[in-house]
Design a protein around this motif. Structure first.
Motif, mmCIF file in Angstrom:
data_model
loop_
_atom_site.group_PDB
_atom_site.id
_atom_site.type_symbol
_atom_site.label_atom_id
_atom_site.label_comp_id
_atom_site.label_asym_id
_atom_site.label_seq_id
_atom_site.Cartn_x
_atom_site.Cartn_y
_atom_site.Cartn_z
ATOM 1 N N SER A 126 3.171 3.606 -8.669
ATOM 2 C CA SER A 126 3.252 4.141 -7.302
ATOM 3 C C SER A 126 4.367 5.174 -7.195
ATOM 4 N N ASP A 127 5.436 5.012 -7.964
ATOM 5 C CA ASP A 127 6.490 6.032 -7.940
ATOM 6 C C ASP A 127 6.004 7.334 -8.586
ATOM 7 N N ILE A 128 5.228 7.209 -9.650
ATOM 8 C CA ILE A 128 4.678 8.426 -10.280
ATOM 9 C C ILE A 128 3.769 9.143 -9.284
ATOM 10 N N ALA A 129 2.860 8.372 -8.688
ATOM 11 C CA ALA A 129 1.893 8.981 -7.772
ATOM 12 C C ALA A 129 2.599 9.607 -6.575
ATOM 13 N N ALA A 130 3.612 8.911 -6.063
ATOM 14 C CA ALA A 130 4.321 9.406 -4.887
ATOM 15 C C ALA A 130 5.010 10.731 -5.181
ATOM 16 N N THR B 22 -3.282 -2.707 -8.885
ATOM 17 C CA THR B 22 -2.576 -3.127 -10.085
ATOM 18 C C THR B 22 -1.519 -4.182 -9.742
ATOM 19 N N ASP B 23 -0.881 -4.721 -10.795
ATOM 20 C CA ASP B 23 0.047 -5.837 -10.561
ATOM 21 C C ASP B 23 1.408 -5.332 -10.079
ATOM 22 N N ASN B 24 2.355 -6.248 -9.968
ATOM 23 C CA ASN B 24 3.644 -5.928 -9.369
ATOM 24 C C ASN B 24 4.436 -4.927 -10.213
ATOM 25 N N LEU B 25 4.531 -5.197 -11.515
ATOM 26 C CA LEU B 25 5.325 -4.337 -12.398
ATOM 27 C C LEU B 25 4.681 -2.961 -12.572
ATOM 28 N N VAL C 76 -2.579 0.194 -4.462
ATOM 29 C CA VAL C 76 -2.481 -1.162 -3.922
ATOM 30 C C VAL C 76 -1.782 -2.013 -4.984
ATOM 31 N N ARG C 77 -0.545 -2.372 -4.688
ATOM 32 C CA ARG C 77 0.286 -3.094 -5.656
ATOM 33 C C ARG C 77 0.453 -4.550 -5.230
ATOM 34 N N LEU D 297 0.848 -1.202 0.000
ATOM 35 C CA LEU D 297 0.000 0.000 0.000
ATOM 36 C C LEU D 297 0.875 1.240 0.000
ATOM 37 N N ARG D 298 0.684 2.075 -1.005
ATOM 38 C CA ARG D 298 1.460 3.320 -1.054
ATOM 39 C C ARG D 298 0.494 4.496 -1.207
ATOM 40 N N PRO D 299 0.271 5.244 -0.135
ATOM 41 C CA PRO D 299 -0.585 6.413 -0.269
ATOM 42 C C PRO D 299 0.175 7.565 -0.920
ATOM 43 N N ALA D 300 -0.511 8.375 -1.679
ATOM 44 C CA ALA D 300 0.056 9.628 -2.179
ATOM 45 C C ALA D 300 -0.866 10.733 -1.690
#
Ligand code: NAD
Length: 370
Positions: free
Chosen positions: A253-257, A244-247, A134-135, A106-109
């Motif tokens: 998630s990096d873009i959103a972060a 979304t999936d792992n890749l 959610v990855r 889970l990576r919140p932005a």
């Protein structure tokens, strides 16, 4: 008074410095009640290698398996660049993820209003942003077999990675996304590439089935992952929960972060399956940043990512929504006051140390709690 057991694994570099500020928050919560946290600490990463010759000892692993949640700092640094591959500092984190079977990342932005001008996007596009990515973390192309590089003659080589997903892997990550969405706007976007990938076709089918069968009240949209990347920087506030999936999750998630500013602000959580008896998931909470050896030991690190990771533990492991809200409001409040560590420094603000920032967050919690 519920007592929860936390295993603190500060790790290397700035890990122990930022973990000390989480301990300050925990001490305040323990004094305020009604819940209490019992903490135990152990070594991980380079510091564990120095002590035990392993990136995490079996004893520390046993504690992690028994804990209600693991709070993890960061590992690694140039000191351990030459150690054997299977005992390198990162191996400690990988073993924790594997043995605790943490399949959901889970990576919140979240864009704090006080930092909206620090984003590379315009204030009106990011202000008030609150997305949860959610990855899927344990399947897909990073782990699929075959995974090889073969010499095929004539000076040519062939590299193969295999993207593979089974129904149960998609079902369980979809459930995590829908469960989390129910605590938010009940809106889920599912990103894949069904136009060119069979795993995308299955992903789309299984997420749709889980939705229809188990979560009909949620709003579900399917989106192609490349369009999703574009939409994230175009109109990010259209998203609430994105599964979304792992890749694709790694990239999205990096873009959103990065919509929201510094690495020092970004928390994360990794969750496993619910325990059959207690319903509680195995969980590890960690900042997105690494051990930052360039600033370690100087009181320069921003502890907010680490503190916000602990707030995620309050929310997702312990259902202590009020306490989680309190910690997050306190962080927003110190930013409003203009307090900044070096990484988020802006003109007209006051530069503070790691410990000053932690103390200011706790003082704000005290003030807000009244
Ligand atoms: P890093 O995240 O440690 O640092 C990148 C840059 O961001 C540095 O300039 C650092 O000073 C800054 N930074 C990071 N966190 C900060 C904070 N809380 N406050 C202020 N500034 C902050 O990434 P890196 O430099 O690529 O890696 C350093 C070490 O950390 C390496 O050994 C790497 O393998 C390891 N690493 C560990 C993890 C982890 O433990 N999960 C993640 C990434 C990198």
């Amino acid at each position: 008074m519920a007592a929860y057991n936390l295993l603190l694994l500060p790790g290397d570099g700035i890990g122990p410095e930022v973990m000390a500020e989480v301990e300050r928050v925990i001490a305040w919560l323990n004094a305020a009640g009604p819940h209490s946290f019992a903490t135990e600490s152990d070594l991980v990463g380079g510091s564990a290698y120095d002590a035990h010759g392993q990136a995490i000892s079996d004893a520390a692993m046993d504690k992690a398996l028994a804990a209600d949640a693991v709070i993890f700092g960061a590992v690694g640094g140039p000191k351990w660049d030459g150690v054997p591959y299977d005992v390198r500092p990162e191996a400690g984190l990988l073993r924790l993820r594997k043995d605790l079977e943490l399949f959901a990342n889970l990576r919140p932005a979240i864009c704090y209003p006080a930092l909206a001008d620090a984003s590379s996007l315009k204030r009106e596009i990011v202000e008030g942003l609150d997305i949860l990515i959610v990855r899927e973390l344990t399947g897909g192309v990073y782990f699929g077999e075959p995974k090889t590089i073969t010499d095929i003659g004539n000076g040519q080589k062939r590299a193969i990675d295999t993207q593979v997903y089974d129904t149960f892997e998609i079902e369980r990550i979809a459930r995590v996304a829908f469960d989390l969405a129910a605590t938010r706007k009940n809106l889920v976007h599912s990103a894949e590439k069904r136009n060119v990938m069979k795993t995308g076709v299955l992903w789309h089918e299984v997420v749709s089935q889980v939705h229809a069968r188990e979560y009909p009240a949620a709003e579900l949209h399917h989106i192609l992952a490349d369009n999703c990347a574009m939409q994230l920087v175009r109109t990010p506030k259209q998203f609430d929960v994105l599964v979304t999936d792992n890749l694709f999750g790694d990239v999205l998630s990096d873009i959103a972060a990065m919509l929201t500013g510094s690495l020092g602000m970004l928390p994360s959580a990794s969750l496993g399956a619910p325990d059959a008896k207690t319903g509680r998931r195995k969980a590890l909470y960690e900042p997105v940043h690494g051990s930052a050896p360039d600033i370690a030991g100087q009181g320069l690190a921003n502890p907010i990512a680490m503190i916000a990771s602990f707030a995620m533990a309050l929310r997702y492991s312990f259902g202590q929504i009020e306490s989680a809200d309190l910690v997050e409001s306190a962080v927003a409040s110190v930013l409003e006051q203009g307090l900044r560590t070096g990484d988020i420094m802006q003109p007209g603000c006051t530069r503070v140390s790691t410990a000053d920032m932690g103390a200011a967050v706790v003082a704000a919690m005290e003030r807000i709690a009244g």
